[in-house]
Scaffold this motif. Structure first.
Motif, PDB file in Angstrom:
ATOM      1  N   UNK A   1      10.112   4.377   4.281  1.00 36.05           N
ATOM      2  CA  UNK A   1      10.819   5.361   3.444  1.00 36.05           C
ATOM      3  C   UNK A   1      11.561   4.499   2.383  1.00 36.05           C
ATOM      4  N   UNK A   2      12.397   3.477   2.749  1.00 33.98           N
ATOM      5  CA  UNK A   2      13.421   3.117   1.593  1.00 33.98           C
ATOM      6  C   UNK A   2      12.399   2.269   0.637  1.00 33.98           C
ATOM      7  N   UNK A   3      11.378   1.551   0.941  1.00 35.54           N
ATOM      8  CA  UNK A   3      10.379   1.020  -0.048  1.00 35.54           C
ATOM      9  C   UNK A   3       9.621   2.032  -0.856  1.00 35.54           C
ATOM     10  N   UNK A   4       9.063   3.155  -0.260  1.00 42.28           N
ATOM     11  CA  UNK A   4       8.334   4.053  -1.063  1.00 42.28           C
ATOM     12  C   UNK A   4       9.418   4.967  -1.981  1.00 42.28           C
TER      13      UNK A   4
ATOM     14  N   UNK B   1       0.527   0.882  -3.479  1.00 45.01           N
ATOM     15  CA  UNK B   1      -0.430   1.055  -4.390  1.00 45.01           C
ATOM     16  C   UNK B   1      -1.662   1.865  -4.216  1.00 45.01           C
ATOM     17  N   UNK B   2      -2.436   1.688  -2.976  1.00 42.93           N
ATOM     18  CA  UNK B   2      -3.577   2.669  -2.870  1.00 42.93           C
ATOM     19  C   UNK B   2      -3.208   4.189  -2.880  1.00 42.93           C
ATOM     20  N   UNK B   3      -2.188   4.620  -2.432  1.00 35.18           N
ATOM     21  CA  UNK B   3      -2.047   6.023  -2.583  1.00 35.18           C
ATOM     22  C   UNK B   3      -1.738   6.471  -3.901  1.00 35.18           C
ATOM     23  N   UNK B   4      -1.050   5.676  -4.609  1.00 35.55           N
ATOM     24  CA  UNK B   4      -0.494   6.097  -6.036  1.00 35.55           C
ATOM     25  C   UNK B   4      -1.783   5.947  -7.073  1.00 35.55           C
TER      26      UNK B   4
ATOM     27  N   UNK C   1      -0.090   5.909   7.264  1.00 33.49           N
ATOM     28  CA  UNK C   1       0.032   7.198   7.392  1.00 33.49           C
ATOM     29  C   UNK C   1       1.265   7.881   6.520  1.00 33.49           C
ATOM     30  N   UNK C   2       2.471   7.109   7.057  1.00 31.34           N
ATOM     31  CA  UNK C   2       3.732   7.358   6.724  1.00 31.34           C
ATOM     32  C   UNK C   2       3.591   7.134   4.990  1.00 31.34           C
ATOM     33  N   UNK C   3       3.063   6.140   4.679  1.00 32.55           N
ATOM     34  CA  UNK C   3       2.972   5.916   2.916  1.00 32.55           C
ATOM     35  C   UNK C   3       2.331   7.175   2.517  1.00 32.55           C
TER      36      UNK C   3
ATOM     37  N   UNK D   1      -3.002   9.224  -8.721  1.00 38.77           N
ATOM     38  CA  UNK D   1      -3.161   9.200 -10.255  1.00 38.77           C
ATOM     39  C   UNK D   1      -4.433   9.531 -10.988  1.00 38.77           C
ATOM     40  N   UNK D   2      -5.476   8.875 -10.179  1.00 39.62           N
ATOM     41  CA  UNK D   2      -6.931   9.141 -10.432  1.00 39.62           C
ATOM     42  C   UNK D   2      -7.788  10.061 -10.078  1.00 39.62           C
ATOM     43  N   UNK D   3      -6.902  11.190  -9.335  1.00 34.34           N
ATOM     44  CA  UNK D   3      -7.430  12.113  -8.480  1.00 34.34           C
ATOM     45  C   UNK D   3      -8.630  11.916  -7.553  1.00 34.34           C
TER      46      UNK D   3
END
Length: 180
Positions: free
Chosen positions: A131-134, A168-171, A72-74, A175-177
């Protein structure tokens, strides 16, 4: 932003060569979501994606509540509401109450989230890792070392893998909407 995916989804059942992959996804997930419909454009990618995400979601030592809080945070940090909403049901199943889910829906500092200790006594430290990784990619020793001391090498590695995978999933979704 448009709600039409940039890569057209593959309608399940329309390509015979994907039948085995579609059956495996449907069995594992109960449906073929919009994300997986887009991924079906590349059989090797969807195969690897499914294997990795299944391992992270279902086969690690990370507690379900800590895992779902991390996801959820990511999603919030990456402005991926589709991913957030997709994991609310899993967060509830893991024991995260609606009040905490609503707090996690907002990009606020980990120290300002009330009741997070119900997830784990080190949940704030895990959110600092997220937070740091993202945001920064680099994780300072001051964030990593307490987690490693608390969780040991296996769970710490699995937490890092969870954060990395859901970035990876969220990006990919953004990116692909894909989604809302």
């Amino acid at each position: 932003m448009s709600s039409t995916p940039r890569i057209p989804p593959v309608t399940p059942g329309t390509r015979a060569e994907l039948a085995t992959i579609e059956a495996r996804i449907d069995k594992a997930r109960g449906r073929i979501s919009p994300l997986y419909q887009v991924l079906l454009n590349s059989p090797p990618v969807v195969d690897g994606w499914e294997a990795m995400l299944t391992a992270i979601r279902l086969n690690t030592s990370v507690s379900p509540a800590l895992r779902e809080m991390t996801i959820l945070r990511v999603a919030v940090l990456n402005h991926a509401p589709y991913e957030f909403d997709a994991h609310v049901v899993h967060a509830r199943q893991a024991g995260i109450d609606d009040a905490l889910i609503e707090q996690l829906r907002h990009e606020v500092p980990p120290d300002s989230i009330d009741g997070i200790e119900r997830v784990d006594t080190h949940a704030r430290d895990v959110l600092r890792l997220v937070d740091a990784m993202t945001r920064d990619i680099e994780v300072p020793d001051a964030i990593f070392d307490p987690l490693h001391a608390r969780f040991g090498p296996t769970v710490t590695l699995e937490l890092v893998a969870t954060v990395a995978a859901y970035n990876m999933v969220s990006r990919f979704l953004v990116a692909l909407r894909i989604g809302h």
